[in-house]
Design a protein around this motif. Structure first.
Motif, PDB file in Angstrom:
ATOM      1  N   PRO A  75      12.227 -27.384  34.840  1.00  0.00           N
ATOM      2  CA  PRO A  75      12.526 -26.724  36.170  1.00  0.00           C
ATOM      3  C   PRO A  75      11.313 -27.384  36.957  1.00  0.00           C
ATOM      4  O   PRO A  75      10.844 -27.854  37.699  1.00  0.00           O
ATOM      5  CB  PRO A  75      12.941 -25.550  36.238  1.00  0.00           C
ATOM      6  CG  PRO A  75      13.196 -25.676  34.769  1.00  0.00           C
ATOM      7  CD  PRO A  75      12.660 -26.699  33.623  1.00  0.00           C
ATOM      8  N   PHE A  93      13.130 -24.627  28.791  1.00  0.00           N
ATOM      9  CA  PHE A  93      13.063 -23.654  30.208  1.00  0.00           C
ATOM     10  C   PHE A  93      11.956 -23.710  30.500  1.00  0.00           C
ATOM     11  O   PHE A  93      11.960 -23.168  32.157  1.00  0.00           O
ATOM     12  CB  PHE A  93      13.506 -22.866  28.991  1.00  0.00           C
ATOM     13  CG  PHE A  93      13.564 -21.485  30.138  1.00  0.00           C
ATOM     14  CD1 PHE A  93      14.813 -21.110  30.846  1.00  0.00           C
ATOM     15  CD2 PHE A  93      13.004 -20.277  29.899  1.00  0.00           C
ATOM     16  CE1 PHE A  93      14.738 -20.058  31.535  1.00  0.00           C
ATOM     17  CE2 PHE A  93      12.617 -19.729  30.709  1.00  0.00           C
ATOM     18  CZ  PHE A  93      13.689 -19.502  31.019  1.00  0.00           C
ATOM     19  N   CYS A  94      10.772 -23.704  30.033  1.00  0.00           N
ATOM     20  CA  CYS A  94      10.009 -23.370  30.228  1.00  0.00           C
ATOM     21  C   CYS A  94       9.111 -24.407  30.888  1.00  0.00           C
ATOM     22  O   CYS A  94       8.520 -24.228  32.753  1.00  0.00           O
ATOM     23  CB  CYS A  94       8.624 -23.003  29.486  1.00  0.00           C
ATOM     24  SG  CYS A  94       8.949 -21.107  28.589  1.00  0.00           S
ATOM     25  N   LEU A  95       8.872 -25.469  30.775  1.00  0.00           N
ATOM     26  CA  LEU A  95       8.280 -26.933  31.282  1.00  0.00           C
ATOM     27  C   LEU A  95       9.064 -27.237  32.453  1.00  0.00           C
ATOM     28  O   LEU A  95       8.849 -28.228  33.146  1.00  0.00           O
ATOM     29  CB  LEU A  95       8.031 -27.545  30.703  1.00  0.00           C
ATOM     30  CG  LEU A  95       7.182 -27.431  28.985  1.00  0.00           C
ATOM     31  CD1 LEU A  95       6.192 -27.576  28.159  1.00  0.00           C
ATOM     32  CD2 LEU A  95       5.268 -26.428  29.825  1.00  0.00           C
ATOM     33  N   GLN A 105      15.811 -24.386  18.737  1.00  0.00           N
ATOM     34  CA  GLN A 105      14.903 -22.686  19.310  1.00  0.00           C
ATOM     35  C   GLN A 105      14.055 -23.159  20.429  1.00  0.00           C
ATOM     36  O   GLN A 105      13.860 -22.925  21.768  1.00  0.00           O
ATOM     37  CB  GLN A 105      15.508 -21.618  18.871  1.00  0.00           C
ATOM     38  CG  GLN A 105      16.860 -21.296  18.722  1.00  0.00           C
ATOM     39  CD  GLN A 105      16.726 -19.939  17.834  1.00  0.00           C
ATOM     40  OE1 GLN A 105      15.917 -19.848  16.636  1.00  0.00           O
ATOM     41  NE2 GLN A 105      17.965 -18.978  18.377  1.00  0.00           N
ATOM     42  N   LYS A 106      12.644 -23.710  19.681  1.00  0.00           N
ATOM     43  CA  LYS A 106      11.717 -23.399  20.393  1.00  0.00           C
ATOM     44  C   LYS A 106      12.448 -24.506  20.933  1.00  0.00           C
ATOM     45  O   LYS A 106      11.706 -24.310  22.380  1.00  0.00           O
ATOM     46  CB  LYS A 106      10.713 -23.550  18.667  1.00  0.00           C
ATOM     47  CG  LYS A 106       9.366 -24.665  19.377  1.00  0.00           C
ATOM     48  CD  LYS A 106       8.049 -25.234  18.747  1.00  0.00           C
ATOM     49  CE  LYS A 106       7.083 -25.472  18.792  1.00  0.00           C
ATOM     50  NZ  LYS A 106       6.533 -26.084  18.375  1.00  0.00           N
ATOM     51  N   PRO A 129       6.825 -19.279  33.532  1.00  0.00           N
ATOM     52  CA  PRO A 129       7.094 -19.325  31.500  1.00  0.00           C
ATOM     53  C   PRO A 129       6.182 -21.034  31.975  1.00  0.00           C
ATOM     54  O   PRO A 129       5.347 -21.301  30.758  1.00  0.00           O
ATOM     55  CB  PRO A 129       8.512 -20.145  32.441  1.00  0.00           C
ATOM     56  CG  PRO A 129       8.825 -19.845  33.659  1.00  0.00           C
ATOM     57  CD  PRO A 129       7.301 -19.725  34.244  1.00  0.00           C
ATOM     58  N   TYR A 177      12.693 -16.240  25.082  1.00  0.00           N
ATOM     59  CA  TYR A 177      12.798 -15.746  26.551  1.00  0.00           C
ATOM     60  C   TYR A 177      13.193 -14.020  26.893  1.00  0.00           C
ATOM     61  O   TYR A 177      12.084 -13.713  27.563  1.00  0.00           O
ATOM     62  CB  TYR A 177      14.598 -15.847  27.127  1.00  0.00           C
ATOM     63  CG  TYR A 177      15.098 -17.128  26.652  1.00  0.00           C
ATOM     64  CD1 TYR A 177      14.692 -18.195  27.438  1.00  0.00           C
ATOM     65  CD2 TYR A 177      15.455 -17.832  25.298  1.00  0.00           C
ATOM     66  CE1 TYR A 177      15.164 -19.281  26.668  1.00  0.00           C
ATOM     67  CE2 TYR A 177      16.176 -18.810  24.946  1.00  0.00           C
ATOM     68  CZ  TYR A 177      15.691 -19.818  25.922  1.00  0.00           C
ATOM     69  OH  TYR A 177      15.409 -20.906  25.350  1.00  0.00           O
ATOM     70  N   MET A 218       5.612 -17.534  15.767  1.00  0.00           N
ATOM     71  CA  MET A 218       7.034 -17.049  15.743  1.00  0.00           C
ATOM     72  C   MET A 218       8.282 -17.738  15.116  1.00  0.00           C
ATOM     73  O   MET A 218       7.970 -18.934  15.302  1.00  0.00           O
ATOM     74  CB  MET A 218       7.625 -16.931  16.751  1.00  0.00           C
ATOM     75  CG  MET A 218       6.972 -15.997  18.334  1.00  0.00           C
ATOM     76  SD  MET A 218       7.815 -16.376  19.524  1.00  0.00           S
ATOM     77  CE  MET A 218       6.209 -16.099  20.459  1.00  0.00           C
ATOM     78  N   VAL A 219       9.218 -16.435  14.506  1.00  0.00           N
ATOM     79  CA  VAL A 219       9.972 -17.239  13.590  1.00  0.00           C
ATOM     80  C   VAL A 219      11.291 -17.700  13.918  1.00  0.00           C
ATOM     81  O   VAL A 219      11.857 -16.795  14.604  1.00  0.00           O
ATOM     82  CB  VAL A 219       9.961 -16.169  12.553  1.00  0.00           C
ATOM     83  CG1 VAL A 219      11.298 -16.847  11.326  1.00  0.00           C
ATOM     84  CG2 VAL A 219       9.042 -15.463  11.761  1.00  0.00           C
ATOM     85  N   GLN A 220      11.222 -18.812  14.498  1.00  0.00           N
ATOM     86  CA  GLN A 220      12.740 -19.743  14.867  1.00  0.00           C
ATOM     87  C   GLN A 220      12.769 -21.086  14.484  1.00  0.00           C
ATOM     88  O   GLN A 220      11.503 -22.160  14.192  1.00  0.00           O
ATOM     89  CB  GLN A 220      12.699 -19.582  16.309  1.00  0.00           C
ATOM     90  CG  GLN A 220      10.684 -19.779  17.017  1.00  0.00           C
ATOM     91  CD  GLN A 220      10.789 -19.959  18.257  1.00  0.00           C
ATOM     92  OE1 GLN A 220      12.094 -20.458  19.134  1.00  0.00           O
ATOM     93  NE2 GLN A 220       9.491 -19.460  18.286  1.00  0.00           N
ATOM     94  N   LEU A 232      14.555 -25.933  22.909  1.00  0.00           N
ATOM     95  CA  LEU A 232      15.556 -25.103  24.364  1.00  0.00           C
ATOM     96  C   LEU A 232      14.157 -24.607  25.124  1.00  0.00           C
ATOM     97  O   LEU A 232      14.205 -24.637  25.900  1.00  0.00           O
ATOM     98  CB  LEU A 232      16.665 -24.337  23.495  1.00  0.00           C
ATOM     99  CG  LEU A 232      17.551 -24.957  23.379  1.00  0.00           C
ATOM    100  CD1 LEU A 232      18.803 -24.437  23.259  1.00  0.00           C
ATOM    101  CD2 LEU A 232      18.246 -26.025  24.718  1.00  0.00           C
ATOM    102  N   PHE A 233      13.650 -23.178  24.143  1.00  0.00           N
ATOM    103  CA  PHE A 233      12.886 -22.881  24.593  1.00  0.00           C
ATOM    104  C   PHE A 233      11.905 -23.283  26.216  1.00  0.00           C
ATOM    105  O   PHE A 233      11.620 -23.363  26.824  1.00  0.00           O
ATOM    106  CB  PHE A 233      12.023 -20.961  24.060  1.00  0.00           C
ATOM    107  CG  PHE A 233      11.259 -20.711  24.860  1.00  0.00           C
ATOM    108  CD1 PHE A 233      11.814 -19.898  25.750  1.00  0.00           C
ATOM    109  CD2 PHE A 233       9.840 -20.402  24.340  1.00  0.00           C
ATOM    110  CE1 PHE A 233      10.783 -18.969  26.331  1.00  0.00           C
ATOM    111  CE2 PHE A 233       8.801 -19.806  25.522  1.00  0.00           C
ATOM    112  CZ  PHE A 233       9.282 -18.566  26.166  1.00  0.00           C
ATOM    113  N   LEU A 234      10.940 -23.940  25.312  1.00  0.00           N
ATOM    114  CA  LEU A 234      10.212 -25.256  25.794  1.00  0.00           C
ATOM    115  C   LEU A 234      10.467 -25.817  27.053  1.00  0.00           C
ATOM    116  O   LEU A 234      10.016 -25.566  27.726  1.00  0.00           O
ATOM    117  CB  LEU A 234       9.422 -26.229  24.479  1.00  0.00           C
ATOM    118  CG  LEU A 234       8.222 -25.631  24.408  1.00  0.00           C
ATOM    119  CD1 LEU A 234       7.970 -26.577  23.168  1.00  0.00           C
ATOM    120  CD2 LEU A 234       7.360 -25.119  25.638  1.00  0.00           C
TER     121      LEU A 234
END
Lengths: 280, 297
Positions: B18, B14-16, B7-8, A92, A182, B1-3, B10-12
């Motif tokens: 942890p 999630f990726c970075l 949301q963007k 990720p 995701y 990406m359309v968002q 949150l996803f970032l």
């Protein structure tokens, strides 16, 4: 004409150092295999020749009397959990750094990359006490976490360059179809960077299987020893017990998985290591 | 990406996040608190942790073993760079320029020690140096040079030089492949032009091959220096443990002994700071001296 004669001689002559180095590399390894079949008495009588008979006694002794079975198991756990955790953490982050625009992405990448050049010995002292506080000292799962994090910079580094080769249009059209980021990461990026994932996984697995020093610091009891530690222990004991045959047998056990991986993935491993070094 | 923005992010996160937390806890925090510990006298238990300012650094400067460990490290750096680069360059040129059919075989064999465990390499070579059974002394006897036979790893003069050979043995393959990569990128036309100008193979090597693979040579040297300064203690620990009589202690193995054998954790951290500073300084200095421009013909 004179020059071409010289060249012909040169061509033949050039093979001599190549063959000598081949022997220098292969002979000690073959010899280790041969030694693992010899009794201790035979090793003293005839240390560098062929064994009189191919007996597996040393392997049985190493496996049963020297706890090699436990340490093979420990090494397997550390290797499998370590490589899996590295991937879960690195994919990720590599994707986000490579594909999502955000402030500081370059700085974050540099931070991870520069950790490849920093000598970690300094960190091992505080890490020792940190693990003790987390109850992860003398614990193979704790060691697996430490291993995974130690290979993060290299893994992120290799994966970002793999992900950068995936065409952006694939993600874009998936997003158009309403796929969440995701799912894009899981269903599109991960399968498409599989080649890179396999490469880093093999290299990390070899690294974790072979690792010695962190295991030496972070593990204490022989029940938790990884293979490298168990072998080191047999080796220092062999100074007094002269159990060389057992030592060779355990070395062979340690090296066989590496030889098998190398036989299958030789190109990948060589390429991964050279590229990692060149760009790093 | 359309968002949406939310949301963007949150996803970032999630990726970075942890990954970064684990990296911070298990890599960044230990490095910085290593710096911090170097100002304490500390035997490991929390009660006996006493701030002593620069006393550890003063002790470091006065410690008679420290200059030796630094010398030993740089001895290994210099001998490894020279040994590996000469042999790797020779093999790389031999395997690319001279058309040898079995070249892939040599490549596969020479690279293999690079992925062997240091423990296996160290133990194997300890046995090769074994005074009574070892290959080195048996070989010397066979050649009628018994007088040269010695307990290599037990001899204060010879123990450290004896560690160089295993390191070269284990290192060559990787650098040979890096140089081969550089050589195979050189266009054939340069060699043809050089040949027309009457340059022999030796001149071609000096005037064409070497300047054009300078980037690879530079990276190889830097890589050997970094890995040696940051990791030479592993083979030392396996083969000699720093002995005999500290004759092979490098900075890292001395740190291990001070911190994890004698429980001087504060002083160990000070040695760690020294390793960090020296290795960064060395890399900077090297990069300055090797910043010769890439040659393009």
């Amino acid at each position: 004409m004179k020059r071409s004669v010289g060249q012909i001689l040169g061509r033949a002559g050039i093979r001599i150092p190549l063959i000598l180095w081949t022997i220098a590399v292969l002979y000690p390894i073959f010899w280790m295999f041969l030694g693992s079949f010899k009794s201790n008495a035979e090793i003293y009588r005839n240390p560098w020749g062929f064994p009189e008979s191919f007996s597996l006694d040393n392997f049985v002794t190493a496996w049963t009397n020297y706890n090699i079975d436990t340490s093979v198991f420990n090494s397997l756990i550390v290797t499998v959990i370590g490589t899996a955790l590295t991937l879960v953490l690195a994919i990720p982050t590599a994707y986000a750094i490579e594909r999502i625009q955000f402030r500081g992405s370059q700085a974050l990448f540099l931070l991870y990359i520069s950790a490849m050049m920093i000598p970690m010995v300094l960190g091992w002292i505080p890490l020792f006490f940190l693990l003790a506080e987390l109850n992860l000292l003398d614990n193979i799962y704790g060691l697996a976490i430490v291993y995974a994090v130690s290979q993060l910079p290299f893994t992120i580094f290799v994966l970002t360059s793999f992900i950068s080769t995936i065409p952006k249009s694939l993600e874009e059209s998936a997003a158009m179809d309403g796929m969440s980021p995701y799912m894009v990461l899981w269903k599109i990026i991960t399968p498409l960077s599989m080649s890179g994932i396999i490469t880093v996984t093999i290299m990390n697995a070899i690294q974790f299987w072979n690792e010695y020093f962190m295991a030496l610091i972070f593990l204490n009891t022989s029940d938790n020893y990884t293979l490298a530690l168990a072998i080191d222990f047999i080796s220092s004991e062999a100074q007094y017990t002269n159990a060389w045959g057992t030592l060779f047998a355990s070395l062979v056990i340690a090296i066989i998985p590496v030889i098998v991986l190398y036989a299958i993935f030789q190109r990948r491993i060589a390429k991964g290591l050279t590229e990692g070094a060149i760009k790093g | 990406m359309v968002q949406s923005k939310k949301q963007k992010y949150l996803f970032l996160a999630f990726c970075l996040i942890p990954t970064f937390i684990l990296f911070a806890v298990f890599t960044l925090y230990p490095l910085f608190s290593g710096l911090y510990y170097s100002f304490f006298d500390w035997s490991g238990s929390s009660q006996n942790k006493e701030f002593i300012g620069f006393a550890n650094y003063i002790k470091l400067v006065k410690d008679a073993i420290i200059p030796n460990t630094i010398m030993h490290d740089y001895f290994l750096v210099v001998t490894k760079v020279i040994g590996i680069m000469i042999l790797a360059l020779f093999f790389a040129v031999a395997l690319t320029q001279l058309k040898i059919k079995e070249a892939p075989f040599y490549r596969i064999v020479f690279f293999f020690p690079n992925i062997m465990s240091v423990v296996v390499i160290g133990i194997l070579w300890t046995f090769i140096y074994n005074p009574s059974l070892g290959l080195v002394n048996s070989g010397l006897e066979f050649l009628g040079l018994e007088s040269l036979a010695k307990p290599w790893l037990g001899d204060e003069t010879w123990a450290l030089p004896s560690l160089v050979l295993p390191s070269i043995w284990a290192g060559i393959g990787l650098f040979m492949l890096m140089l081969i990569g550089g050589i195979s990128n050189i266009s054939k036309s340069y060699y043809e032009a050089a040949e027309i100008d009457g340059a022999n193979e030796w001149q071609q090597f000096w005037k064409v091959t070497l300047p054009l693979i300078w980037p690879q040579i530079k990276i190889s040297i830097l890589y050997i220096v970094i890995t040696t300064l940051n990791g030479s203690f592993i083979i030392v620990q396996v083969m000699t443990g720093g002995g005999p009589n500290n004759a092979t202690h490098v900075m890292g193995s001395y740190l291990y002994q001070q911190a994890f054998v004698q429980y001087n954790f504060g002083y160990g951290a000070t040695i760690g700071v020294m390793i960090l500073i020296l290795s960064l300084l060395t890399v900077l200095v090297l990069q300055f001296f090797m910043r010769r421009d890439k040659i393009e013909y």
